[in-house]
Design a protein around this motif. Structure first.
Motif, PDB file in Angstrom:
ATOM      1  N   VAL A  70       0.819  -1.220   0.000  1.00  0.00           N
ATOM      2  CA  VAL A  70       0.000   0.000   0.000  1.00  0.00           C
ATOM      3  C   VAL A  70       0.848   1.263   0.000  1.00  0.00           C
ATOM      4  CG1 VAL A  70      -2.053  -1.021   1.044  1.00  0.00           C
ATOM      5  CG2 VAL A  70      -0.267  -0.102   2.517  1.00  0.00           C
ATOM      6  N   ARG A  71       2.121   1.157   0.385  1.00  0.00           N
ATOM      7  CA  ARG A  71       2.988   2.329   0.396  1.00  0.00           C
ATOM      8  C   ARG A  71       4.424   1.868   0.276  1.00  0.00           C
ATOM      9  NH1 ARG A  71       1.796   7.680   2.306  1.00  0.00           N
ATOM     10  NH2 ARG A  71      -0.188   7.075   1.413  1.00  0.00           N
ATOM     11  N   ARG A  84      -0.705  -4.374   3.446  1.00  0.00           N
ATOM     12  CA  ARG A  84      -1.956  -4.499   4.185  1.00  0.00           C
ATOM     13  C   ARG A  84      -2.639  -5.808   3.805  1.00  0.00           C
ATOM     14  NH1 ARG A  84      -6.639  -0.065   5.024  1.00  0.00           N
ATOM     15  NH2 ARG A  84      -7.759  -1.268   6.569  1.00  0.00           N
ATOM     16  N   VAL A  89      -1.623  -4.274   9.204  1.00  0.00           N
ATOM     17  CA  VAL A  89      -0.660  -3.564   8.378  1.00  0.00           C
ATOM     18  C   VAL A  89       0.715  -4.053   8.807  1.00  0.00           C
ATOM     19  CG1 VAL A  89       0.276  -1.307   7.772  1.00  0.00           C
ATOM     20  CG2 VAL A  89      -2.167  -1.563   8.171  1.00  0.00           C
ATOM     21  N   ASN A 135      -9.793   0.875  10.682  1.00  0.00           N
ATOM     22  CA  ASN A 135     -10.295   2.247  10.569  1.00  0.00           C
ATOM     23  C   ASN A 135      -9.430   3.247  11.340  1.00  0.00           C
ATOM     24  OD1 ASN A 135     -12.459   1.280   9.038  1.00  0.00           O
ATOM     25  ND2 ASN A 135     -13.645   0.843  10.878  1.00  0.00           N
ATOM     26  N   CYS A 137      -5.556   5.555  11.222  1.00  0.00           N
ATOM     27  CA  CYS A 137      -4.406   6.004  10.443  1.00  0.00           C
ATOM     28  C   CYS A 137      -3.155   5.270  10.917  1.00  0.00           C
ATOM     29  CB  CYS A 137      -4.201   7.497  10.615  1.00  0.00           C
ATOM     30  SG  CYS A 137      -5.581   8.505  10.047  1.00  0.00           S
ATOM     31  N   PHE A 154      -1.237   7.704   6.830  1.00  0.00           N
ATOM     32  CA  PHE A 154      -2.028   7.264   5.680  1.00  0.00           C
ATOM     33  C   PHE A 154      -3.010   6.193   6.116  1.00  0.00           C
ATOM     34  CE2 PHE A 154       1.457   4.363   5.855  1.00  0.00           C
ATOM     35  CZ  PHE A 154       1.028   3.184   5.263  1.00  0.00           C
ATOM     36  N   LEU A 155      -3.809   5.697   5.181  1.00  0.00           N
ATOM     37  CA  LEU A 155      -4.895   4.738   5.423  1.00  0.00           C
ATOM     38  C   LEU A 155      -5.939   5.333   6.375  1.00  0.00           C
ATOM     39  CD1 LEU A 155      -2.969   1.342   5.801  1.00  0.00           C
ATOM     40  CD2 LEU A 155      -4.173   2.208   3.797  1.00  0.00           C
ATOM     41  N   CYS A 156      -6.129   6.634   6.319  1.00  0.00           N
ATOM     42  CA  CYS A 156      -7.091   7.300   7.201  1.00  0.00           C
ATOM     43  C   CYS A 156      -8.506   7.198   6.650  1.00  0.00           C
ATOM     44  CB  CYS A 156      -6.734   8.772   7.344  1.00  0.00           C
ATOM     45  SG  CYS A 156      -5.140   9.014   8.165  1.00  0.00           S
TER      46      CYS A 156
END
Length: 156
Positions: A70-71, A84, A89, A135, A137, A154-156
């Motif tokens: 994802v990053r 993820r 994560v 759910n 960040c 991220f992932l917020c």
């Protein structure tokens, strides 16, 4: 697909042994010949995987983290990769030039939680570290030989 051979009870010749079939799924045999059946199946699976894409591995296999990337943050001495899968994560730091032992670290934090980290003198990668992030960040920081890269929240 595969045939196994065994000696019949009283004869000297070899007779084929076929596992029983239930519906369209073959049921593996039980007993003394079961090991050969499993070995044949394992070898066939390895050949099939090698034929699909020779020499290619999924990125997660190289890093030790399951899931999809994802990053990814590159920096001068390495790369921070974040994956993820489901509610989790996972992060690793990879050295740009593996070889000699050097100081490496990876840190992963869920907003409102304590960071989870792995650091030490490694040759190739630091981590993996994993957090549960439903759910929430997430941020990650990776470092190799004093140089670091950070993902930000991220992932917020």
């Amino acid at each position: 697909m595969f045939e196994l051979w065994r000696k019949p009870g009283s004869g000297a010749g070899l007779a084929p042994v076929r596992p029983p079939v239930r519906g369209s799924v073959r049921v593996p045999p039980r007993g003394p010949g079961a090991g050969r059946w499993a070995a044949g199946l394992t070898a066939a699976a390895a050949v099939a995987l090698a034929l699909v894409v020779p020499g290619a591995q999924p990125a997660s296999a190289a890093s030790g983290c399951p899931g999809h990337e994802v990053r990814s943050v590159g920096f001068t001495t390495g790369r921070l990769q974040v994956y993820r899968t489901g509610q989790y994560v996972c992060a690793v730091t990879l050295a740009r030039k593996p070889g000699a032992r050097r100081q490496m670290s990876v840190q992963l934090q869920v907003r409102g939680g304590r960071p989870v980290s792995d650091s030490g003198r490694f040759t190739r990668l630091a981590g993996p570290v994993r957090v549960r992030a439903v759910n929430r960040c997430v941020r990650a920081v990776g470092a190799v030989s004093g140089k670091k890269g950070a993902s930000g929240w991220f992932l917020c």
